[in-house]
Scaffold this motif. Structure first.
Motif, PDB file in Angstrom:
ATOM      1  N   PRO A 156       0.813  -1.220   0.000  1.00  0.00           N
ATOM      2  CA  PRO A 156       0.000   0.000   0.000  1.00  0.00           C
ATOM      3  C   PRO A 156       0.845   1.268   0.000  1.00  0.00           C
ATOM      4  CG  PRO A 156      -0.877  -1.593   1.564  1.00  0.00           C
ATOM      5  CD  PRO A 156       0.437  -2.140   1.085  1.00  0.00           C
ATOM      6  N   GLY A 157       0.390   2.253  -0.804  1.00  0.00           N
ATOM      7  CA  GLY A 157       1.043   3.543  -0.847  1.00  0.00           C
ATOM      8  C   GLY A 157       2.071   3.714  -1.942  1.00  0.00           C
ATOM      9  N   PHE A 158       2.379   2.621  -2.674  1.00  0.00           N
ATOM     10  CA  PHE A 158       3.435   2.697  -3.675  1.00  0.00           C
ATOM     11  C   PHE A 158       2.931   2.522  -5.104  1.00  0.00           C
ATOM     12  CE2 PHE A 158       5.740   1.797   0.210  1.00  0.00           C
ATOM     13  CZ  PHE A 158       6.845   2.626   0.101  1.00  0.00           C
ATOM     14  N   GLU A 159       1.628   2.260  -5.293  1.00  0.00           N
ATOM     15  CA  GLU A 159       1.099   2.063  -6.635  1.00  0.00           C
ATOM     16  C   GLU A 159      -0.403   2.266  -6.603  1.00  0.00           C
ATOM     17  OE1 GLU A 159       1.923  -2.001  -7.704  1.00  0.00           O
ATOM     18  OE2 GLU A 159       1.080  -2.769  -5.849  1.00  0.00           O
ATOM     19  N   ASP A 160      -0.998   2.352  -7.793  1.00  0.00           N
ATOM     20  CA  ASP A 160      -2.447   2.466  -7.917  1.00  0.00           C
ATOM     21  C   ASP A 160      -2.986   1.252  -8.645  1.00  0.00           C
ATOM     22  OD1 ASP A 160      -3.161   5.245  -6.872  1.00  0.00           O
ATOM     23  OD2 ASP A 160      -1.515   5.695  -8.240  1.00  0.00           O
ATOM     24  N   THR A 161      -3.977   0.615  -8.046  1.00  0.00           N
ATOM     25  CA  THR A 161      -4.579  -0.589  -8.604  1.00  0.00           C
ATOM     26  C   THR A 161      -6.020  -0.314  -8.999  1.00  0.00           C
ATOM     27  OG1 THR A 161      -5.208  -1.290  -6.384  1.00  0.00           O
ATOM     28  CG2 THR A 161      -3.105  -2.091  -7.214  1.00  0.00           C
ATOM     29  N   GLY A 162      -6.647  -1.333  -9.586  1.00  0.00           N
ATOM     30  CA  GLY A 162      -8.045  -1.190  -9.959  1.00  0.00           C
ATOM     31  C   GLY A 162      -8.993  -1.415  -8.809  1.00  0.00           C
ATOM     32  N   ALA A 163      -8.490  -1.951  -7.693  1.00  0.00           N
ATOM     33  CA  ALA A 163      -9.326  -2.256  -6.543  1.00  0.00           C
ATOM     34  C   ALA A 163      -8.450  -2.299  -5.309  1.00  0.00           C
ATOM     35  CB  ALA A 163     -10.035  -3.598  -6.743  1.00  0.00           C
ATOM     36  N   SER A 164      -9.079  -2.493  -4.162  1.00  0.00           N
ATOM     37  CA  SER A 164      -8.332  -2.662  -2.918  1.00  0.00           C
ATOM     38  C   SER A 164      -9.057  -3.672  -2.047  1.00  0.00           C
ATOM     39  CB  SER A 164      -8.180  -1.329  -2.169  1.00  0.00           C
ATOM     40  OG  SER A 164      -9.453  -0.819  -1.822  1.00  0.00           O
ATOM     41  N   VAL A 165      -8.278  -4.355  -1.204  1.00  0.00           N
ATOM     42  CA  VAL A 165      -8.819  -5.371  -0.307  1.00  0.00           C
ATOM     43  C   VAL A 165      -8.303  -5.086   1.095  1.00  0.00           C
ATOM     44  CG1 VAL A 165      -8.739  -7.828   0.303  1.00  0.00           C
ATOM     45  CG2 VAL A 165      -9.046  -7.150  -2.077  1.00  0.00           C
ATOM     46  N   GLY A 166      -9.190  -5.168   2.070  1.00  0.00           N
ATOM     47  CA  GLY A 166      -8.812  -4.944   3.457  1.00  0.00           C
ATOM     48  C   GLY A 166      -9.350  -6.021   4.369  1.00  0.00           C
ATOM     49  N   PRO A 167      -9.133  -5.886   5.669  1.00  0.00           N
ATOM     50  CA  PRO A 167      -9.563  -6.921   6.621  1.00  0.00           C
ATOM     51  C   PRO A 167     -11.045  -7.269   6.532  1.00  0.00           C
ATOM     52  CG  PRO A 167      -8.045  -5.416   7.687  1.00  0.00           C
ATOM     53  CD  PRO A 167      -8.326  -4.841   6.330  1.00  0.00           C
ATOM     54  N   ALA A 168     -11.911  -6.287   6.328  1.00  0.00           N
ATOM     55  CA  ALA A 168     -13.347  -6.581   6.243  1.00  0.00           C
ATOM     56  C   ALA A 168     -13.658  -7.445   5.019  1.00  0.00           C
ATOM     57  CB  ALA A 168     -14.149  -5.282   6.196  1.00  0.00           C
ATOM     58  N   ASP A 169     -12.969  -7.160   3.908  1.00  0.00           N
ATOM     59  CA  ASP A 169     -13.164  -7.968   2.698  1.00  0.00           C
ATOM     60  C   ASP A 169     -12.684  -9.403   2.932  1.00  0.00           C
ATOM     61  OD1 ASP A 169     -13.979  -5.685   0.990  1.00  0.00           O
ATOM     62  OD2 ASP A 169     -11.898  -5.048   1.310  1.00  0.00           O
TER      63      ASP A 169
END
Length: 602
Positions: A156-169
């Motif tokens: 996290p913080g070093f690139e841009d993606t099409g989506a993100s995933v976190g603990p809730a996901d």
């Protein structure tokens, strides 16, 4: 762990299996007279029968008493049988095929199951993209066991993606039928630093009583590795030195020894086994990434098995490393990984323990492949339009977009020392090297004499217009440019080349076709592999994709490159969780300190 990957759960079959084992009712199938590789005791039992009912093994021994009028008898005299092979870490997307076609390619090579991390499509289309892949896989006999992508983005913080995933996901995905664990935790810096995000994902997986898979890519085996293992990470495929693999096994972490299309780590890692008198229960054999050309020409896990034997690992131990060891790693050895009563009847037939050629494949008691051909078929999978239209660059790129301005104050004719990403053929690691580039018309250009090429990464998911600039060293090309939307793990648009005009042509060609891989030279497209499914895959079969990939690799050779699977090597240039220097759409990243760095060296 409850297994959703056998045709029937064991609790439905216990009475039938007990009756068949004692001859009170006939088996569905009996395999006669095989040489059985017993992975529980590391021995070969000659002339052994196996009786099968309900898709499971009922009896192992002399099974004449299990044969009835309706029993199918398979004469296996002179053949070897072993548990179906299990790949403990694989990215289906790297085959450039959908999961259905991937299954048709690998099952005939003895692969019964895969523990796959679909983080490629997840970085582009999120968990909805993963669900689509799972739907495609579910139509096949292949046991496709998902480990939910953990690092979207990778760091996290070093690139841009099409989506993100976190603990809730992660917590929500652990309730899905088909998910068995957490995908490779590439954010080991976050684990070591104790971040809430990384440890939150670990916690949600562990609370669900599922397995955390790892990615610890630095050559450090003391405090950091201990901390990583203590955090619940059960396995790791990123060892590149024998001493690192041995250190992981000694700490009770499964060392996954990798041999894929481009990452040929196994010959070095095998020394962890062959040079030491150790128990190999914590060693797995995996492929990680396999191109269609490799699948067609060499095979899948059967190819890895043969390489392991060539490296000095005894055949029976190597088979254990891709059967019972893998099942135990994922805490599924009560169902998979051995030819023993009650287990799923996933059985590979081999011509011998010397040649190790697969002649027949059985999954859940059904013969699903023979003589290298799948015996299952289905209509082509219909991918939704949002999956096949994922290129959102927002503009057409011009040659001037690839100009690299020299640092302020640099004058024409002078030299500027810049950081370059030096790639290593057949390895995932890169090195930071420093090269002197001449300033011409206020700009820095590729320097073919030093084998240094301009490299750009453009964000292609949300039309942000951001891009990173750097230089790569080691490809050996003399003209033209290459571009790819297979650019781990954010899968932005990666362009490497000798001149601005060809780089623009390469980039725009992929934007127009929905993504893929392309080689251009002198204003002409020399080779193109269209990958419209998330910019990562095509819906063609393995043979057709192999032909396309082989053709484009030939164009690499035509412009001067000699390394194996060069697109796979190039595709790791943006992967900011691997040492030492990488380039994302946000800039150059020092992946030893995890800081952005300038192009010019002060």
């Amino acid at each position: 762990m409850l297994n959703h990957f056998c045709s029937k759960p064991l609790w439905e079959c216990t009475q039938t299996l007990a009756a068949v084992a004692q001859g009170a009712r006939p088996a569905d199938v009996v395999i006669k007279g095989a040489d059985l590789v017993n992975v529980c005791t590391a021995e070969v039992q000659p002339g052994t029968d196996v009786a099968i009912a309900c898709g499971r093994i009922a009896y192992v021994g002399q099974a004449d008493h299990c044969i009835g009028e309706g029993t199918r008898v398979i004469d296996a005299a002179g053949q070897v049988i072993a548990p179906g092979f299990l790949d403990g870490h694989i990215h289906v997307e790297s085959s450039m095929m959908g999961a259905g076609e991937y299954a048709r390619a690998v099952v005939p090579h003895g692969t019964a199951g895969i523990y796959w991390d679909p983080h490629e499509i997840c970085n582009v289309l999120g968990l909805d993209g993963v669900k689509v892949m799972m739907e495609d896989a579910a139509r096949t006999p292949l046991k496709a066991m998902v480990t939910t992508p953990s690092c979207v983005p990778a760091v996290p913080g070093f690139e841009d993606t099409g989506a993100s995933v976190g603990p809730a996901d992660i917590a929500e995905s652990m309730t899905w039928d088909g998910v068995v664990g957490l995908g490779e935790m590439m954010n080991f810096p976050g684990v070591l630093a104790g971040t809430d995000h990384a440890h939150g994902e670990l916690a949600e997986t562990l609370k669900a009583d599922k397995v955390v898979t790892g990615h610890y890519s630095i050559p450090e085996a003391d405090r950091g590795l201990n901390a990583y293992v203590a955090s619940g990470v059960r396995c790791c495929h990123e060892s590149t030195r024998a001493e690192d693999a041995l250190a992981k096994m000694r700490l009770g972490q499964y060392a996954q020894l990798r041999y894929g299309s481009a990452w040929h780590d196994l010959p070095e890692l095998a020394h962890a086994i062959t040079d030491h008198d150790i128990d190999t229960r914590f060693a797995n054999l995996i492929s990680d990434d396999t191109h269609p050309h490799t699948l067609v020409e060499d095979g899948h896990l059967d190819h890895v098995l043969r390489v392991a034997v060539q490296c000095g690992i005894p055949a029976i131990e190597a088979i254990q490393m891709m059967t019972i060891n893998v099942a135990t790693c994922f805490r599924m050895d009560n169902e998979l990984g051995s030819i023993t009563p009650g287990k799923c009847a996933d059985i590979v037939f081999l011509d011998s323990l010397d040649a190790l050629n697969v002649t027949r494949m059985m999954i859940d008691g059904e013969v699903v492949a023979e003589d290298g051909k799948p015996l299952f078929d289905y209509p082509r999978f219909e991918f939704p339009e949002w999956v096949t239209h994922s290129m959102h660059l927002g503009r057409t790129l011009a040659p001037e977009d690839f100009a690299v301005a020299a640092p302020e104050g640099a004058v024409d004719g002078s030299a500027v020392k810049v950081r370059a990403i030096e790639i290593v053929p057949g390895k995932v690691g890169t090195f930071e090297t420093h090269v002197d580039l001449a300033v011409e018309d206020g700009q820095l250009a590729s320097d073919l004499g030093q084998d240094v090429l301009k490299t750009f990464v453009f964000e292609r998911h949300h039309e942000t217009g951001t891009f990173g600039v750097g230089f790569a060293k080691g490809f050996g090309i003399k003209r033209g440019a290459m571009a790819s939307t297979v650019a781990h793990d954010a899968h932005n648009l990666l362009v490497v080349g000798t001149n601005d005009a060809d780089m623009a042509l390469a980039a725009n060609t992929l934007a127009e076709c929905g993504g893929g891989m392309v080689v251009v030279a002198d204003g002409e497209v020399l080779g193109l592999v269209e990958l419209p499914i998330a910019g990562l895959m095509n819906d063609l079969g393995a043979a057709e994709m192999s032909e396309k990939v082989h053709a484009i690799e030939q164009t690499w050779a035509d412009i001067g490159c000699t390394m194996p699977s060069p697109f796979m090597t190039m595709a790791l240039i943006p992967l900011a969780c691997l040492p030492e220097l990488r380039l994302t759409n946000r800039g150059l990243v020092d992946c030893t300190t995890f800081q952005f760095v300038d192009l010019a060296v002060e």
